[in-house]
Design a protein around this motif. Structure first.
Motif, mmCIF file in Angstrom:
data_model
loop_
_atom_site.group_PDB
_atom_site.id
_atom_site.type_symbol
_atom_site.label_atom_id
_atom_site.label_comp_id
_atom_site.label_asym_id
_atom_site.label_seq_id
_atom_site.Cartn_x
_atom_site.Cartn_y
_atom_site.Cartn_z
ATOM 1 N N SER A 1 -67.059 -27.721 29.271
ATOM 2 C CA SER A 1 -67.219 -27.390 27.807
ATOM 3 C C SER A 1 -65.952 -27.236 27.132
ATOM 4 O O SER A 1 -65.003 -26.760 27.628
ATOM 5 C CB SER A 1 -68.276 -26.223 27.562
ATOM 6 O OG SER A 1 -68.386 -25.916 26.318
ATOM 7 N N ASP A 2 -66.076 -27.712 25.845
ATOM 8 C CA ASP A 2 -64.821 -27.497 24.938
ATOM 9 C C ASP A 2 -65.242 -26.245 23.813
ATOM 10 O O ASP A 2 -64.756 -25.825 22.879
ATOM 11 C CB ASP A 2 -64.290 -28.548 24.117
ATOM 12 C CG ASP A 2 -65.152 -29.021 23.302
ATOM 13 O OD1 ASP A 2 -66.300 -28.740 23.004
ATOM 14 O OD2 ASP A 2 -64.889 -30.238 22.483
ATOM 15 N N LYS B 1 -68.506 -30.741 22.953
ATOM 16 C CA LYS B 1 -68.641 -31.280 24.265
ATOM 17 C C LYS B 1 -69.129 -30.374 25.408
ATOM 18 O O LYS B 1 -68.658 -29.195 25.412
ATOM 19 C CB LYS B 1 -67.154 -31.455 24.871
ATOM 20 C CG LYS B 1 -67.403 -32.306 26.215
ATOM 21 C CD LYS B 1 -65.760 -32.664 26.671
ATOM 22 C CE LYS B 1 -65.982 -33.081 28.138
ATOM 23 N NZ LYS B 1 -64.558 -33.050 28.746
ATOM 24 N N ASN B 2 -70.400 -30.545 25.773
ATOM 25 C CA ASN B 2 -70.942 -29.674 26.692
ATOM 26 C C ASN B 2 -71.584 -30.445 27.785
ATOM 27 O O ASN B 2 -72.788 -31.196 27.287
ATOM 28 C CB ASN B 2 -72.019 -28.788 26.034
ATOM 29 C CG ASN B 2 -71.410 -28.103 25.262
ATOM 30 O OD1 ASN B 2 -70.660 -26.938 25.713
ATOM 31 N ND2 ASN B 2 -71.535 -28.081 23.876
ATOM 32 N N GLU B 3 -71.258 -30.778 28.900
ATOM 33 C CA GLU B 3 -71.582 -31.638 29.776
ATOM 34 C C GLU B 3 -71.953 -30.970 31.208
ATOM 35 O O GLU B 3 -71.108 -30.307 31.623
ATOM 36 C CB GLU B 3 -70.947 -33.131 29.812
ATOM 37 C CG GLU B 3 -69.594 -32.752 30.285
ATOM 38 C CD GLU B 3 -68.666 -33.979 29.831
ATOM 39 O OE1 GLU B 3 -68.865 -34.886 28.628
ATOM 40 O OE2 GLU B 3 -68.196 -34.498 30.791
ATOM 41 N N TYR B 4 -72.781 -31.729 31.759
ATOM 42 C CA TYR B 4 -73.082 -31.257 33.288
ATOM 43 C C TYR B 4 -73.364 -32.435 34.215
ATOM 44 O O TYR B 4 -73.632 -33.269 33.894
ATOM 45 C CB TYR B 4 -73.707 -30.108 33.682
ATOM 46 C CG TYR B 4 -75.080 -30.379 33.738
ATOM 47 C CD1 TYR B 4 -75.987 -30.744 34.716
ATOM 48 C CD2 TYR B 4 -75.904 -29.991 32.378
ATOM 49 C CE1 TYR B 4 -77.228 -30.911 34.643
ATOM 50 C CE2 TYR B 4 -77.338 -30.329 32.306
ATOM 51 C CZ TYR B 4 -77.886 -30.817 33.482
ATOM 52 O OH TYR B 4 -79.153 -30.968 33.324
ATOM 53 N N ARG C 1 -70.634 -18.858 24.761
ATOM 54 C CA ARG C 1 -71.506 -20.026 24.963
ATOM 55 C C ARG C 1 -72.577 -19.526 26.055
ATOM 56 O O ARG C 1 -72.337 -19.129 26.799
ATOM 57 C CB ARG C 1 -71.007 -21.363 25.253
ATOM 58 C CG ARG C 1 -71.988 -22.418 25.038
ATOM 59 C CD ARG C 1 -71.366 -24.033 25.110
ATOM 60 N NE ARG C 1 -70.949 -23.853 23.774
ATOM 61 C CZ ARG C 1 -71.468 -24.590 22.834
ATOM 62 N NH1 ARG C 1 -72.788 -24.903 22.538
ATOM 63 N NH2 ARG C 1 -71.020 -24.828 21.616
ATOM 64 N N PHE D 1 -75.455 -21.667 28.287
ATOM 65 C CA PHE D 1 -75.896 -23.149 28.652
ATOM 66 C C PHE D 1 -77.065 -22.869 29.533
ATOM 67 O O PHE D 1 -77.470 -22.197 30.216
ATOM 68 C CB PHE D 1 -74.833 -23.571 30.090
ATOM 69 C CG PHE D 1 -73.171 -23.544 29.435
ATOM 70 C CD1 PHE D 1 -72.993 -24.923 29.125
ATOM 71 C CD2 PHE D 1 -72.503 -22.641 29.387
ATOM 72 C CE1 PHE D 1 -71.467 -25.048 28.713
ATOM 73 C CE2 PHE D 1 -71.237 -22.769 28.985
ATOM 74 C CZ PHE D 1 -70.776 -24.191 28.603
#
Length: 326
Positions: free
Chosen positions: A109-110, A114-117, A67, A69
């Motif tokens: 992240s999964d 789900k990709n959060e910061y 991935r 980001f």
């Protein structure tokens, strides 16, 4: 062990940008491959790589990006969380970055939806190093040019704050004793803090300055290494607060120091990325000369593989990997 002349990297991976920082995941992630993160001008890439030294059916290196980001600002530092796991459903990727805007970003992240910061703010100058609590992963320690070391909860709350006498350059958490933290300052002082008592318990002194980078040896936690001026420096904290061994290595000033994860006698250093080609060296304490010298056009970042005598360095649109023999 044979003496190596200047060598090209054993393996390279092409990237889209100049790489500022690179970090192998130092923790067991449940997969056979090795997680690696690298940061450019405005993004972080998480990849997985396998080398022929560990898998017979791999030729050279097998690399895959998991991935990318978006980061929005230059990435200065990356630290992996021990909570990162690839063998769970869903997988968990967790890491934090320090950036040119003096903020810490905590990414989770999964690898799917789900990709959060989360942004952690509080430093008032550049952040030079950061690290997760090595067992629980529930706290982050960071050091900055603002003369502080700060401990953060994952919610972004500061749980401890140490005033330093000069810019903080490196921070390391003791691998077994989670209440001990090592902080290296640019003025050549390395202090060990007891996080329970929130005070310094021991200090080491380098005779050279500026101290640019220091590392705690995970294979033997009585050993500390650093680079200052043009030299590498090794301490044995059971013997003296002054160095056991010092050696000049980089004409263009030394920049980074990292112990190997698999041997207490093996470490790597880099020269300062400047106008000239930066030098990368692997050293063994049993040898008076570097056992491997590599040359990297504008190299930055330095990280050891978790189980192999293999180092990654960031370059211009490239990840570079060197392998040595122990």
């Amino acid at each position: 062990m044979k003496q190596d002349a200047t060598r090209n990297a054993a393996y390279t991976v092409d990237c889209e940008d100049y790489i500022h920082v690179v970090a192998f995941n130092p923790f067991e992630s449940g997969e056979s491959g090795n997680l690696i993160a690298y940061g450019g001008s405005n993004y972080v890439v998480i990849g997985i790589c396998t080398f022929q030294e560990e898998e017979a059916d791999v030729e050279g290196i097998q690399y895959k990006t998991l991935r990318t980001f978006h980061h929005g600002v230059r990435v200065d530092g990356i630290a992996w969380s021990p909570e990162t796991k690839l063998d769970t459903l869903p997988p968990v990727i967790k890491f934090c970055t320090s950036a040119a805007d003096m903020k810490i970003r905590l990414f989770t992240s999964d690898l799917q939806d789900k990709n959060e910061y989360k942004v952690l703010e509080g430093h008032s100058d550049f952040i030079n190093d950061l690290v997760f609590h090595p067992r629980e992963g529930n706290e982050i320690a960071s050091v900055s040019d603002d003369h502080t070391c700060r401990i953060w909860s994952l919610e972004g709350k500061q749980t401890a704050h140490f005033l330093l006498h000069s810019p903080g350059m490196s921070v390391c958490w003791h691998p077994e004793d989670a209440f001990k933290l090592m902080v290296a300052e640019k003025n050549g002082t390395i202090r060990f803090y007891d996080l329970m008592a929130q005070q310094a318990i021991l200090s080491l002194q380098s005779e050279q300055t500026p101290l640019m980078s220091a590392d705690w040896c995970l294979k033997n936690t009585f050993k500390v290494g650093a680079v200052a001026g043009n030299d590498w420096i090794i301490w044995d904290i059971t013997r003296s607060s002054y160095p056991q061994e010092t050696r000049p290595v980089h004409m263009d000033r030394a920049h980074l120091f990292r112990w190997s994860a698999i041997s207490e006698n093996l470490f790597a250093t880099t020269g300062y990325p400047g106008k000239m080609t930066s030098q990368f060296q692997i050293h063994h304490l049993g040898h008076s000369q570097p056992i491997l010298t590599g040359s990297v056009p504008v190299g930055s970042g330095l990280s050891w593989h978790r189980t192999l005598p293999l180092c990654a360095v960031g370059g211009d649109h490239k990840l570079l990997f060197w392998v040595t023999e122990i």
